[in-house]
Design a protein around this motif. Structure first.
Motif, short mmCIF file in Angstrom:
data_model
loop_
_atom_site.label_atom_id
_atom_site.label_comp_id
_atom_site.label_asym_id
_atom_site.label_seq_id
_atom_site.Cartn_x
_atom_site.Cartn_y
_atom_site.Cartn_z
N THR A 88 -27.58 13.99 21.78
CA THR A 88 -26.63 14.53 22.75
C THR A 88 -27.00 14.09 24.17
OG1 THR A 88 -26.30 16.48 21.36
CG2 THR A 88 -25.57 16.64 23.66
N TRP B 1 -23.32 20.79 29.88
CA TRP B 1 -21.99 21.41 29.84
C TRP B 1 -21.97 22.54 28.80
CZ3 TRP B 1 -18.56 22.02 25.78
CH2 TRP B 1 -17.33 22.57 26.14
N THR C 162 -26.03 20.95 20.02
CA THR C 162 -26.63 19.70 20.45
C THR C 162 -27.59 19.19 19.38
OG1 THR C 162 -28.44 20.84 21.55
CG2 THR C 162 -26.49 20.34 22.88
N GLN D 127 -12.44 20.41 24.66
CA GLN D 127 -13.60 19.95 25.43
C GLN D 127 -14.75 19.52 24.51
OE1 GLN D 127 -14.49 19.56 28.74
NE2 GLN D 127 -12.32 19.70 29.23
N VAL D 128 -15.00 20.35 23.50
CA VAL D 128 -16.10 20.07 22.57
C VAL D 128 -15.87 18.75 21.83
CG1 VAL D 128 -17.06 20.83 20.34
CG2 VAL D 128 -16.87 22.44 22.25
N THR D 129 -14.66 18.55 21.34
CA THR D 129 -14.38 17.36 20.53
C THR D 129 -14.29 16.09 21.38
OG1 THR D 129 -12.00 17.82 20.57
CG2 THR D 129 -13.26 18.67 18.68
N ALA D 130 -14.17 16.24 22.69
CA ALA D 130 -14.13 15.07 23.57
C ALA D 130 -15.52 14.65 24.03
CB ALA D 130 -13.25 15.37 24.79
N ARG D 131 -16.52 15.44 23.69
CA ARG D 131 -17.89 15.17 24.12
C ARG D 131 -18.74 14.69 22.94
NH1 ARG D 131 -18.89 17.40 29.14
NH2 ARG D 131 -17.17 18.65 29.93
N GLU D 132 -19.95 14.28 23.24
CA GLU D 132 -20.87 13.82 22.20
C GLU D 132 -21.74 14.99 21.74
OE1 GLU D 132 -22.77 9.99 22.71
OE2 GLU D 132 -21.32 9.56 24.31
N LEU D 133 -21.07 15.95 21.10
CA LEU D 133 -21.73 17.13 20.55
C LEU D 133 -21.46 17.17 19.06
CD1 LEU D 133 -20.41 19.69 23.19
CD2 LEU D 133 -22.80 18.95 22.95
N ASP E 16 -23.65 16.31 28.45
CA ASP E 16 -22.94 17.13 27.48
C ASP E 16 -23.76 18.36 27.10
OD1 ASP E 16 -20.80 15.42 27.54
OD2 ASP E 16 -21.34 14.36 25.71
#
Length: 169
Positions: free
Chosen positions: A63, A70, A59, A151-157, A67
């Motif tokens: 972030t 999660w 993060t 999951q990681v690449t679909a989030r704002e991380l 996210d």
């Protein structure tokens, strides 16, 4: 295992390198020859056997709370079960270099375009699990990296994947 101020690190399983000569890596996306190193913040991404696939996420101040919730901890590294024995037994070494011989490359590396000599002999990195624990990085062990990666690449991380071509399909 992190570099001191004014230093950068190169991690290797070969303890016998005395001089690093720029080369084009087999996986390079650019044609120039480089010697690659990392700084303090990027060093943990290399606390793995060289060929070990890993997915990493963390993060930052941008972030979104959902996210961050999660992900859990501030930084997570994930590997596959099949790499646990290699992580336990690999003999990994860190070579220290003067940062003045390198320039930043992207967000995560530093490169030299001329041969460079380490500041001294390589240092054994030691227990990779203990390094992660001491740094407060959660190490997740998964059957395969892909569900976590998607999951990681679909989030704002913030995230990075290294040697993902070696991950289970």
């Amino acid at each position: 295992m992190r570099p001191a101020p004014g230093e950068l690190l190169h991690f290797s399983e070969d303890p016998g390198i005395t001089r690093f000569v720029p080369h084009v890596a087999a996986t390079a996306r650019q044609p120039e020859a480089y010697v690659w190193t990392v700084d303090h913040d990027q060093a943990p991404a290399y606390w793995f056997p060289r060929q070990c696939p890993r997915a990493m996420a963390w993060t930052d101040h941008d972030t979104p709370p959902a996210d961050a919730d999660w992900l859990g901890p501030h930084r997570v590294h994930a590997v596959e079960y099949g790499w646990l024995e290699a992580m336990r037994t690999v003999r990994l070494y860190a070579y220290r270099f003067a940062a003045e011989h390198f320039r930043p490359f992207g967000d995560s590396a530093h490169v030299a375009t001329t041969p460079v000599t380490p500041l001294g002999p390589p240092e054994p990195v030691g227990d990779l699990f203990a390094l992660h624990e001491h740094a407060g990085i959660e190490l997740r062990v998964l059957p395969t990296l892909w569900p976590f990666w998607h999951q990681v690449t679909a989030r704002e991380l913030r995230f990075s994947g290294i040697r993902l071509r070696n991950a289970k399909p």
